[in-house]
Design a protein around this motif. Structure first.
Motif, short mmCIF file in Angstrom:
data_model
loop_
_atom_site.label_atom_id
_atom_site.label_comp_id
_atom_site.label_asym_id
_atom_site.label_seq_id
_atom_site.Cartn_x
_atom_site.Cartn_y
_atom_site.Cartn_z
N GLY A 113 0.80 -1.22 0.00
CA GLY A 113 0.00 0.00 0.00
C GLY A 113 0.84 1.27 0.00
O GLY A 113 0.32 2.36 -0.25
N ASP A 114 2.15 1.15 0.28
CA ASP A 114 3.03 2.32 0.20
C ASP A 114 3.08 2.84 -1.24
O ASP A 114 3.00 2.06 -2.19
CB ASP A 114 4.47 1.96 0.58
CG ASP A 114 4.71 1.84 2.08
OD1 ASP A 114 3.83 2.25 2.86
OD2 ASP A 114 5.77 1.32 2.45
N THR A 115 3.22 4.14 -1.39
CA THR A 115 3.49 4.71 -2.70
C THR A 115 5.00 4.79 -2.85
O THR A 115 5.69 5.34 -1.99
CB THR A 115 2.87 6.12 -2.83
OG1 THR A 115 1.46 6.00 -2.66
CG2 THR A 115 3.17 6.72 -4.20
N VAL A 116 5.51 4.20 -3.93
CA VAL A 116 6.95 4.19 -4.17
C VAL A 116 7.24 4.71 -5.57
O VAL A 116 6.41 4.61 -6.47
CB VAL A 116 7.55 2.77 -4.00
CG1 VAL A 116 7.42 2.28 -2.57
CG2 VAL A 116 6.96 1.78 -4.97
N LYS A 117 8.43 5.26 -5.72
CA LYS A 117 8.90 5.70 -7.04
C LYS A 117 9.97 4.73 -7.50
O LYS A 117 10.90 4.41 -6.75
CB LYS A 117 9.49 7.11 -6.94
CG LYS A 117 9.98 7.64 -8.28
CD LYS A 117 10.45 9.06 -8.14
CE LYS A 117 10.90 9.60 -9.50
NZ LYS A 117 11.35 10.99 -9.39
N ILE A 118 9.83 4.25 -8.73
CA ILE A 118 10.81 3.32 -9.28
C ILE A 118 12.01 4.10 -9.79
O ILE A 118 11.89 4.95 -10.69
CB ILE A 118 10.18 2.45 -10.39
CG1 ILE A 118 9.05 1.61 -9.79
CG2 ILE A 118 11.25 1.58 -11.07
CD1 ILE A 118 8.28 0.78 -10.78
N LEU A 119 13.18 3.82 -9.21
CA LEU A 119 14.40 4.53 -9.57
C LEU A 119 15.19 3.82 -10.66
O LEU A 119 15.85 4.47 -11.48
CB LEU A 119 15.30 4.68 -8.34
CG LEU A 119 14.70 5.40 -7.14
CD1 LEU A 119 15.67 5.36 -5.97
CD2 LEU A 119 14.34 6.82 -7.50
N VAL A 138 12.10 3.98 -3.94
CA VAL A 138 12.16 4.81 -2.74
C VAL A 138 10.72 5.18 -2.39
O VAL A 138 9.91 5.44 -3.27
CB VAL A 138 13.06 6.06 -2.93
CG1 VAL A 138 12.49 7.01 -3.95
CG2 VAL A 138 13.32 6.74 -1.60
N ARG A 139 10.42 5.15 -1.10
CA ARG A 139 9.06 5.45 -0.67
C ARG A 139 8.78 6.93 -0.82
O ARG A 139 9.60 7.79 -0.50
CB ARG A 139 8.86 5.05 0.80
CG ARG A 139 7.44 5.26 1.29
CD ARG A 139 7.24 4.65 2.65
NE ARG A 139 7.83 5.45 3.70
CZ ARG A 139 7.14 6.18 4.57
NH1 ARG A 139 5.82 6.21 4.51
NH2 ARG A 139 7.76 6.86 5.51
N GLU A 140 7.59 7.22 -1.32
CA GLU A 140 7.13 8.59 -1.46
C GLU A 140 6.24 8.89 -0.26
O GLU A 140 5.26 8.17 -0.03
CB GLU A 140 6.30 8.76 -2.75
CG GLU A 140 7.13 8.60 -4.00
CD GLU A 140 7.91 9.84 -4.34
OE1 GLU A 140 7.33 10.94 -4.38
OE2 GLU A 140 9.12 9.71 -4.59
N LYS A 141 6.58 9.88 0.51
CA LYS A 141 5.77 10.24 1.67
C LYS A 141 4.63 11.14 1.24
O LYS A 141 4.77 11.89 0.30
CB LYS A 141 6.63 10.90 2.73
CG LYS A 141 7.69 9.96 3.27
CD LYS A 141 8.55 10.64 4.29
CE LYS A 141 9.72 9.74 4.61
NZ LYS A 141 10.76 10.43 5.31
N GLU A 142 3.56 11.05 1.99
CA GLU A 142 2.37 11.86 1.66
C GLU A 142 2.68 13.32 1.63
O GLU A 142 3.37 13.90 2.33
CB GLU A 142 1.25 11.62 2.69
CG GLU A 142 0.72 10.22 2.67
CD GLU A 142 1.60 9.21 3.39
OE1 GLU A 142 2.09 9.52 4.48
OE2 GLU A 142 1.82 8.13 2.85
#
Length: 142
Positions: A113-119, A138-142
């Motif tokens: 359920g975390d939002t992550v950005k693919i690096l 890397v996890r994207e924080k709200e």
């Protein structure tokens, strides 16, 4: 970047740790807000800077040091259709029962359920007849 305290033996740039929650003595400590109050249980952190400030601590053999930490990039297996560098996805763990790949399926520091950005896309991985992409996120924080 987050400010926290770690035992002086661990206080080195590049060291990673997972915060599991406060120990009992932390709950009544005057430094708890800075030490454990800035961290999320179950998350992975990487020390990027050690400051020249130390405090005594009953949990760490002697002293703790003030450090700056960030959440580091983490490797995980994802559905190949989602593996696009630069995209942001809602994390859904893949179905891979292979115990040797467990740390890539559900790596500590990330939750479904975390939002992550693919690096970066690192590799193709097969598990139980299915193909997945090994990516660094890397996890994207709200």
């Amino acid at each position: 970047m987050v400010i926290t305290l770690v035992g002086e033996k661990l206080a080195k740039p590049g060291v990673e740790f997972i915060y599991y929650g406060p120990a009992d003595p932390c709950k009544s400590c005057r430094l708890a807000r800075v030490c454990v109050g800035n961290l999320e249980p179950g998350r992975r952190y990487k020390i990027v800077k050690v400051r020249n400030i130390e405090h005594s601590c009953p949990l760490h053999e002697g002293k703790v040091r003030v450090v700056e930490v960030v959440e580091p990039a983490i490797e995980i297996l994802v559905d190949p259709r989602l593996a696009i560098v630069g995209s942001k996805i809602t994390l859904k763990f893949v179905d891979c029962p292979d115990p040797e790949k467990a740390e890539l399926v559900k790596p500590e520091g990330l939750f479904e359920g975390d939002t992550v950005k693919i690096l970066e896309i690192l590799d193709d991985v097969e598990c139980s007849g299915r193909r997945y992409k090994l990516v660094r996120v890397v996890r994207e924080k709200e």
